[in-house]
Design a protein around this motif. Structure first.
Motif, mmCIF file in Angstrom:
data_model
loop_
_atom_site.group_PDB
_atom_site.id
_atom_site.type_symbol
_atom_site.label_atom_id
_atom_site.label_comp_id
_atom_site.label_asym_id
_atom_site.label_seq_id
_atom_site.Cartn_x
_atom_site.Cartn_y
_atom_site.Cartn_z
ATOM 1 N N MET A 1 19.946 15.082 38.993
ATOM 2 C CA MET A 1 20.919 14.072 38.017
ATOM 3 C C MET A 1 19.944 13.696 37.511
ATOM 4 N N ALA A 2 20.575 13.064 36.115
ATOM 5 C CA ALA A 2 20.565 13.027 35.352
ATOM 6 C C ALA A 2 21.336 12.013 34.612
ATOM 7 N N GLU A 3 21.308 11.327 33.754
ATOM 8 C CA GLU A 3 21.469 10.128 32.646
ATOM 9 C C GLU A 3 21.060 10.504 31.032
ATOM 10 N N VAL A 4 21.902 11.422 30.454
ATOM 11 C CA VAL A 4 21.869 11.499 29.067
ATOM 12 C C VAL A 4 22.442 11.354 27.963
ATOM 13 N N ILE A 5 21.746 10.748 26.899
ATOM 14 C CA ILE A 5 22.127 10.410 26.229
ATOM 15 C C ILE A 5 21.799 11.196 24.229
ATOM 16 N N LEU A 6 22.797 11.857 23.619
ATOM 17 C CA LEU A 6 22.812 12.195 21.987
ATOM 18 C C LEU A 6 22.258 11.310 21.523
ATOM 19 N N TRP A 7 20.840 11.193 20.251
ATOM 20 C CA TRP A 7 20.698 10.542 19.746
ATOM 21 C C TRP A 7 20.464 11.310 18.438
ATOM 22 N N LEU A 17 30.979 17.294 22.035
ATOM 23 C CA LEU A 17 29.473 16.980 22.447
ATOM 24 C C LEU A 17 29.778 15.964 23.433
ATOM 25 N N GLU A 18 30.812 15.299 23.323
ATOM 26 C CA GLU A 18 30.936 13.802 23.735
ATOM 27 C C GLU A 18 31.376 13.715 25.596
ATOM 28 N N ARG A 19 32.188 15.703 25.507
ATOM 29 C CA ARG A 19 33.026 15.721 26.954
ATOM 30 C C ARG A 19 31.377 15.722 27.613
ATOM 31 N N PHE A 20 30.029 16.555 27.184
ATOM 32 C CA PHE A 20 29.017 16.494 27.759
ATOM 33 C C PHE A 20 27.730 14.941 28.133
ATOM 34 N N CYS A 21 27.744 14.184 27.407
ATOM 35 C CA CYS A 21 26.884 13.113 27.576
ATOM 36 C C CYS A 21 27.426 12.186 25.939
ATOM 37 N N THR A 22 26.592 11.133 26.050
ATOM 38 C CA THR A 22 26.836 10.100 25.735
ATOM 39 C C THR A 22 25.930 10.201 24.259
ATOM 40 N N ILE A 23 26.798 10.293 22.800
ATOM 41 C CA ILE A 23 26.313 10.322 21.679
ATOM 42 C C ILE A 23 25.832 8.605 21.005
ATOM 43 N N ARG A 24 24.577 8.348 20.107
ATOM 44 C CA ARG A 24 24.724 7.699 19.305
ATOM 45 C C ARG A 24 23.916 7.993 18.212
ATOM 46 N N HIS A 25 24.051 7.058 17.206
ATOM 47 C CA HIS A 25 23.463 7.096 16.122
ATOM 48 C C HIS A 25 22.225 6.020 15.774
ATOM 49 N N THR A 37 16.077 2.014 24.806
ATOM 50 C CA THR A 37 16.140 1.552 26.252
ATOM 51 C C THR A 37 17.990 0.381 26.384
ATOM 52 N N GLN A 38 18.325 0.039 25.965
ATOM 53 C CA GLN A 38 19.199 -1.016 26.708
ATOM 54 C C GLN A 38 20.746 0.149 26.009
ATOM 55 N N ALA A 39 20.346 1.252 25.357
ATOM 56 C CA ALA A 39 21.880 2.247 25.307
ATOM 57 C C ALA A 39 21.685 2.478 26.567
ATOM 58 N N ARG A 40 20.925 3.014 27.967
ATOM 59 C CA ARG A 40 21.070 3.055 29.392
ATOM 60 C C ARG A 40 22.106 2.281 29.983
ATOM 61 N N ARG A 41 22.098 3.182 30.789
ATOM 62 C CA ARG A 41 23.061 2.654 32.172
ATOM 63 C C ARG A 41 22.102 2.432 34.098
#
Length: 397
Positions: A1-7, A17-25, A37-41
């Motif tokens: 398992m891995a937490e994925v944030i798409l920047w 895409l938001e069905r699969f991972c968090t998206i950030r600008h 780092t601050q965006a991770r959980r």
């Protein structure tokens, strides 16, 4: 398992895409490591991946980020001269950084040719074989991930202290393709994607224009062409306006439908940019037969999964292939089926995802060793530069 944030530095994206991972600008020029780092959980190891290809539209900002922040660089194209030159042209990167990097990695000749490219006296694609430019994207890299043996070997030769990993490019495996294509009407040919001069569209049109008068075909071109006016002019000169249709970019559903109808897909490339072809994976997924240039990654493919042509005999071999398809519309069925099987076996996403997790674990565990090695290398490089400057000073005095 891995937490994925798409920047992304784009202001719009496909919300599915938001069905699969968090998206950030993010802003590639101001973002700092702590912003990611601050965006991770989660609490596990954290690695930033930066994807670099050869399109300034998509990768100029990521290139600037890669030169500021340590990351794992996913190098989709070994040759990125066009990315850098076009980025400078469109004020997405500064000329000084480009020329400084060309000097560092390719010496006085690199500076001279780099300046000629910026002035328009040389073409980036023409110099990609001698000076691909990938080194400029990897100066801050903690590791690099490639999708071809050629790219991995080239990086190891130039940057022996940089960990380099090789994983086959993944693509989602779709439903089984149709077993049969239409057997009447014009032969359906297709070319798609970002179509620059290296995609051989001009040469394909010239080859088609030299086919016998009774050769019945339709060529659909889907995607952005580097110079649409030039191609329209060529179509008129060759008398192909009624048979060749330029669509521009189309919805994915339209492209998928075209792929499932095509008897032959044209995926020629020269020079190759050292890439594994996402277009080829899409072709295999659709169950279509394709023809490629026997060069780069394509030269290492099994003989039965694509039709290959040699640059020196390109037109002759294309003519042979066109005649075979014209005589029997099912001619490419076995190659298409073998391509689909090869695709399912080598390019499914799950093994790739498992490889990514292993890559992260290796990179984190080796971090102290790599930091010490990089510090030593940079120190030796700076010492050599200082000695060169002292020697130059002595000569002046």
């Amino acid at each position: 398992m891995a937490e994925v944030i798409l920047w992304t530095d784009a202001h719009e994206w496909d919300v599915s895409l938001e069905r699969f991972c968090t998206i950030r600008h993010f802003d590639p020029d101001t973002a700092l490591p702590r912003d990611f780092t601050q965006a991770r959980r989660g609490s596990g190891p954290e690695i930033l991946f930066i994807h670099i290809g050869n399109s300034w539209v998509f990768h100029a900002g990521l290139m600037r980020l890669a030169q500021r922040i340590p990351s794992i660089v996913v190098l989709h194209d070994l040759a990125i001269q066009e990315l850098m030159i076009e980025a400078v042209k469109h004020v997405e990167w500064d000329a000084g950084s480009y020329l400084s990097g060309m000097t560092k990695w390719y010496g006085a000749e690199g500076l001279k040719i780099g300046q000629a490219c910026l002035d328009g006296r040389e073409k980036g694609a023409a110099m990609s074989g001698r000076m691909p430019g990938f080194e400029l994207a990897l100066e801050k890299a903690r590791a690099v991930l490639t999708h071809t043996d050629i790219a991995c070997d080239s990086i190891k030769a130039r940057l022996p202290n940089l960990p380099c990993y090789l994983l086959p490019l993944p693509f989602e495996v779709g439903p089984p393709p149709p077993l049969r294509r239409v057997s009447q009407g014009p032969l359906r040919l297709l070319q798609f994607g970002w179509i620059g001069p290296n995609r051989r569209l001009e040469q394909v049109l010239e080859a088609l224009a030299k086919m016998p008068e009774g050769f019945d075909f339709r060529l659909d071109v889907m995607g952005e062409i580097w110079n649409t006016g030039l191609i329209h002019e060529k179509l008129s000169d060759l008398g192909l306006n009624e048979r060749v249709h330029l669509h521009g970019f189309v919805p994915e559903s339209v492209l998928e439908n075209a792929l499932r109808q095509a008897h032959l897909v044209l995926n020629l490339r020269h020079p190759s940019m050292g890439e594994a072809s996402g277009s080829q994976l899409r072709i295999w997924n659709s169950g279509a037969a394709s023809v490629v240039t026997r060069e780069g990654w394509y030269a290492g493919l099994p003989d039965d999964v694509v039709y290959s042509v040699d640059l020196e005999r390109e037109r002759e071999q294309l003519h042979e292939l066109f005649r075979s398809f014209a005589a029997d519309y099912s001619f490419g069925r076995n190659v298409a089926a073998a391509g689909r099987t090869y695709f399912e076996t080598h390019h499914a996403p799950r093994p790739y995802a498992q490889g990514i997790i292993k890559l992260v674990e290796d990179t984190v565990s080796r971090a102290p060793h790599l930091l010490a090695l990089r510090s030593k290398t940079e120190l030796e490089s700076n010492r050599s530069l200082t000695m060169m400057q002292l020697e130059r000073f002595k000569n002046l005095t």
